[in-house]
Design a protein around this motif. Structure first.
Motif, mmCIF file in Angstrom:
data_model
loop_
_atom_site.group_PDB
_atom_site.id
_atom_site.type_symbol
_atom_site.label_atom_id
_atom_site.label_comp_id
_atom_site.label_asym_id
_atom_site.label_seq_id
_atom_site.Cartn_x
_atom_site.Cartn_y
_atom_site.Cartn_z
ATOM 1 N N ASP A 39 40.560 40.773 38.331
ATOM 2 C CA ASP A 39 40.787 41.421 39.626
ATOM 3 C C ASP A 39 39.448 41.672 40.310
ATOM 4 O O ASP A 39 38.374 41.468 39.731
ATOM 5 N N THR A 57 33.512 42.268 40.458
ATOM 6 C CA THR A 57 32.308 42.948 40.935
ATOM 7 C C THR A 57 31.434 43.381 39.764
ATOM 8 O O THR A 57 30.211 43.191 39.783
ATOM 9 N N LYS A 58 32.063 43.960 38.756
ATOM 10 C CA LYS A 58 31.301 44.398 37.581
ATOM 11 C C LYS A 58 30.676 43.205 36.865
ATOM 12 O O LYS A 58 29.507 43.247 36.445
ATOM 13 N N GLN A 69 37.798 44.337 41.123
ATOM 14 C CA GLN A 69 36.906 45.317 40.500
ATOM 15 C C GLN A 69 36.200 44.716 39.292
ATOM 16 O O GLN A 69 34.983 44.896 39.101
ATOM 17 N N ARG A 127 28.268 43.306 50.338
ATOM 18 C CA ARG A 127 28.449 44.341 49.334
ATOM 19 C C ARG A 127 27.141 44.758 48.711
ATOM 20 O O ARG A 127 26.844 45.934 48.527
#
Length: 416
Positions: A242, A247-248, A244, A410
């Motif tokens: 997903d 991004t990590k 999130q 971002r």
């Protein structure tokens, strides 16, 4: 007392290895003795290419370590008595990594023409797979299926890709399992019923649907009832990272000090642009531009994509510190990610295994494509990333398809 550190052969001031010779001169002696025919003292013309390449290696210690291994010496002892070394001669020798590596060296240095590596691997795998079938009728059917369906598609493709190789192996394996299953139920292929197909599909994993490829050929070949149907194996049910988790993962690979720089570069391209590993690893420096103010990359599409800081850092390091360029395997490599086999880039299977501790390659790629459909129209994404519009459209249908900011924005907004 004066310590002599001059090589007795070339006179260079260097660390002496044996007999007063430096490591490069020792490598020359070992190569000459191992590649020359013991009866004539001559080296086959094709092996001369390997001889010269090894003598000119920048890292002589790597060459000595490799050529002194027992299995490498044994292999060259099989070759050196032949006046000529050909692909046919290599094919006649037992399959081994050493044989494949030496073949790669011969091709990379122009001694042999390019060879279809994955087609060779399939040809070597095929007889053992067919032999798993106990009944001669089943072996005959699967042999015809391979010849007129699998191999014909390989021939149409030209050089066999890793993806085609794996898909072909899986297709044949499932077809063999299906025929074995029918034989255990005392069902002849020509008597196959819809009930049999339903029982086959219900009694095992979803990959049993891959047998539809064999059944399609069997229908065209008029071996079974044309009205029979099997639900094909459905793609697109694999898990996805997903937003999130993506991004990590991107942050982890940008900041990591534990991963090799090329693994970080590969993970970034995978996570940001959703590229298949096979295409990503085939990048050349013709497709990557490193300038003082900007790094760009072309990923199968028609456009150059900008890699802004901090995404560009691994690629700047790779350009300044090329990997695997010190041996005979890659004398003039243009690969961004040169592999361990001569003239070839890194293997997707190897990289997938190395990245497994930090991310799942397939989940990362599917998650990225899912999120990318929120950025722009599918036609634009397909053109830029080198995908077919239909592929991107499938991912768009599975996503919310709402606008989202690009990764650069971002990072620009993140606290420094």
């Amino acid at each position: 007392m004066t310590l002599n550190i001059d090589c007795a052969t070339c006179g260079a001031e260097a660390e002496l290895y044996r007999g007063g010779r430096c490591m490069h001169c020792e490598l020359n002696v070992v190569v000459e003795s191992l590649l020359a025919d013991p009866n004539t003292g001559k080296i086959a013309p094709e092996l001369v290419a390997i001889s010269e390449a090894m003598k000119n290696m920048k890292r002589a210690n790597s060459g000595l370590t490799w050529i002194k291994q027992a299995h490498v010496r044994g292999f060259f002892e099989q070759l050196r008595g032949h006046g000529r070394v050909t692909h046919e001669l290599l094919d006649s020798l037992p399959p081994s990594r050493t044989r494949d590596y030496v073949r790669g060296l011969l091709v990379e240095h122009g001694a042999l023409p390019r060879h279809d590596l994955y087609r060779d691997r399939f040809d070597e795998w095929m007889p053992g797979a067919v032999a798993r079938l106990d009944h001669p009728d089943d072996r005959d059917v699967i042999t015809r299926f391979i010849r007129w369906h699998i191999l014909r598609r390989m021939n149409e493709e030209g050089a066999t890709s890793r993806g085609t190789f794996l898909r072909s192996k899986q297709t044949v394996t499932v077809a063999i399992d299906f025929l074995t299953w029918l034989r255990a139920r005392d069902v002849f292929l020509e008597d196959l019923s819809q009930g049999d197909l339903d029982a086959w599909q219900a009694g095992g994993p979803t990959t049993r649907g891959i047998a539809s490829r064999f059944l399609g050929w069997a229908i065209k070949s008029k071996l079974i009832d044309p009205d029979l149907r099997l639900t094909p194996h459905r793609r697109g049910t694999s898990p996805k990272l997903d937003a999130q988790a993506q991004t990590k993962a991107i942050d982890d690979h940008i900041q990591s000090t534990d991963l090799p720089v090329r693994h970080r570069a590969i993970a970034i391209l995978l996570l940001v642009f959703g590229q298949p590993l096979e295409r990503l690893l085939a990048l050349t420096w013709d497709e990557v531009t490193i300038a003082d103010d900007l790094v760009t990359v072309r990923l199968g599409g028609t456009s150059n994509i900008e890699l802004h800081p901090p995404l560009d850092e691994p690629f700047r390091r790779l350009c300044g510190e090329p990997h695997n360029h010190q041996t005979a395997a890659h004398p003039n490599s243009n690969w961004v990610f040169p592999g361990y086999s001569p003239g070839r880039h890194l293997e997707p299977g190897y990289i997938a295994g190395r990245l497994r501790t930090t991310l799942g390659v397939r989940a990362a790629r599917l998650g990225t494509l899912h999120e990318l459909t929120k950025l722009a129209p599918t036609a634009i994404i397909a053109e830029v990333l080198g995908y077919s519009p239909a592929t991107i459209e499938l991912h768009a249908q599975g996503s919310a398809a709402n606008y989202a900011s690009y990764i650069k924005a971002r990072h620009d907004a993140a606290p420094q």
